[in-house]
Design a protein around this motif. Sequence first.
Motif, mmCIF file in Angstrom:
data_model
loop_
_atom_site.group_PDB
_atom_site.id
_atom_site.type_symbol
_atom_site.label_atom_id
_atom_site.label_comp_id
_atom_site.label_asym_id
_atom_site.label_seq_id
_atom_site.Cartn_x
_atom_site.Cartn_y
_atom_site.Cartn_z
ATOM 1 N N GLY A 183 0.809 -1.216 0.000
ATOM 2 C CA GLY A 183 0.000 0.000 0.000
ATOM 3 C C GLY A 183 0.839 1.261 0.000
ATOM 4 O O GLY A 183 0.488 2.252 -0.652
ATOM 5 N N LYS A 184 1.942 1.230 0.701
ATOM 6 C CA LYS A 184 2.811 2.411 0.753
ATOM 7 C C LYS A 184 3.376 2.732 -0.622
ATOM 8 O O LYS A 184 3.451 3.904 -1.014
ATOM 9 N N GLN A 185 3.742 1.686 -1.359
ATOM 10 C CA GLN A 185 4.258 1.904 -2.718
ATOM 11 C C GLN A 185 3.157 2.395 -3.651
ATOM 12 O O GLN A 185 3.382 3.284 -4.483
ATOM 13 N N VAL A 186 1.973 1.820 -3.518
ATOM 14 C CA VAL A 186 0.841 2.257 -4.343
ATOM 15 C C VAL A 186 0.502 3.708 -4.044
ATOM 16 O O VAL A 186 0.238 4.505 -4.947
ATOM 17 N N ARG A 187 0.529 4.068 -2.762
ATOM 18 C CA ARG A 187 0.228 5.454 -2.373
ATOM 19 C C ARG A 187 1.222 6.425 -3.005
ATOM 20 O O ARG A 187 0.830 7.481 -3.514
ATOM 21 N N LYS A 188 2.499 6.079 -2.973
ATOM 22 C CA LYS A 188 3.509 6.946 -3.574
ATOM 23 C C LYS A 188 3.223 7.190 -5.050
ATOM 24 O O LYS A 188 3.329 8.304 -5.561
ATOM 25 N N THR A 189 2.840 6.111 -5.754
ATOM 26 C CA THR A 189 2.526 6.215 -7.176
ATOM 27 C C THR A 189 1.308 7.100 -7.403
ATOM 28 O O THR A 189 1.301 7.957 -8.303
ATOM 29 N N LEU A 190 0.264 6.916 -6.577
ATOM 30 C CA LEU A 190 -0.954 7.713 -6.740
ATOM 31 C C LEU A 190 -0.733 9.177 -6.392
ATOM 32 O O LEU A 190 -1.319 10.061 -7.003
ATOM 33 N N VAL A 191 0.108 9.446 -5.398
ATOM 34 C CA VAL A 191 0.431 10.829 -5.048
ATOM 35 C C VAL A 191 1.215 11.496 -6.179
ATOM 36 O O VAL A 191 0.934 12.651 -6.557
ATOM 37 N N ARG A 192 2.195 10.776 -6.731
ATOM 38 C CA ARG A 192 2.984 11.341 -7.839
ATOM 39 C C ARG A 192 2.101 11.639 -9.052
ATOM 40 O O ARG A 192 2.350 12.602 -9.771
ATOM 41 N N SER A 193 1.094 10.811 -9.274
ATOM 42 C CA SER A 193 0.226 11.001 -10.435
ATOM 43 C C SER A 193 -0.902 12.004 -10.169
ATOM 44 O O SER A 193 -1.675 12.317 -11.070
ATOM 45 N N GLY A 194 -0.996 12.482 -8.935
ATOM 46 C CA GLY A 194 -1.994 13.488 -8.622
ATOM 47 C C GLY A 194 -3.361 12.933 -8.251
ATOM 48 O O GLY A 194 -4.308 13.681 -8.027
ATOM 49 N N ILE A 195 -3.466 11.613 -8.161
ATOM 50 C CA ILE A 195 -4.754 10.992 -7.805
ATOM 51 C C ILE A 195 -5.036 11.149 -6.317
ATOM 52 O O ILE A 195 -6.171 11.361 -5.904
ATOM 53 N N LEU A 196 -3.990 11.064 -5.508
ATOM 54 C CA LEU A 196 -4.105 11.315 -4.073
ATOM 55 C C LEU A 196 -3.241 12.509 -3.717
ATOM 56 O O LEU A 196 -2.243 12.790 -4.375
ATOM 57 N N SER A 197 -3.629 13.177 -2.631
ATOM 58 C CA SER A 197 -2.822 14.331 -2.202
ATOM 59 C C SER A 197 -2.046 13.981 -0.944
ATOM 60 O O SER A 197 -2.354 13.013 -0.279
#
Length: 197
Positions: A183-197
């Motif tokens: 989950g931590k790796q997925v979160r990093k990817t989503l934050v970089r892509s702007g999907i999560l803040s």
Amino acid sequence: MTHTPPLKAQAPSGLKFTVKDITMAGMTAALLAVISQISLPMPSGVPITIQVFGVALIGSVLGPKLSFVSVLTYVLLGGAGLPIFSSFHGGLGVLAGVTGGYIWGWLFMAPLCGIHLKKTSSFLSNILFILFGLLGLMLDELAGGLQWAFLSETMSLGAILIYSATAFIPKDIVLTILGLLLGKQVRKTLVRSGILS
């Protein structure tokens, strides 16, 4: 005479969710519903599942507040009768049954799995991240054990916790850590892509 504009009620800033947030909560609730169907029936009536992996994953990706909303959505939909609990069960009977405490416990576990400390060293942050997640798992096991013991006519809380320590907890610790790390790796990817803040 000056005109005073009407006051508008506003939710506290910490409770605001965007459409994107709500969509993510709904999608991850659906993911938990799929993961919940992977189970192995046991004679005790409490099946072996990998649901804590899904809860840890959701908590780690979404953070405390949004993961709570996601898991609460799953619990409410299942409680309303949708067959999204383990083995395609649903309804209030599941939440009030011997396995219900484990489901309620996810409302504590998911937010704890979502605590990411940014103001500490990377090493300490990672250790605390894992410890918070495991604390969430232990609260879930306790909530499940308490409800199971309350409803059981043959097993005490002590017996249930001993049984859980051999049948569930070692497996759940591994699954929780895997969910947290993925989950931590997925979160990093989503934050970089702007999907999560």
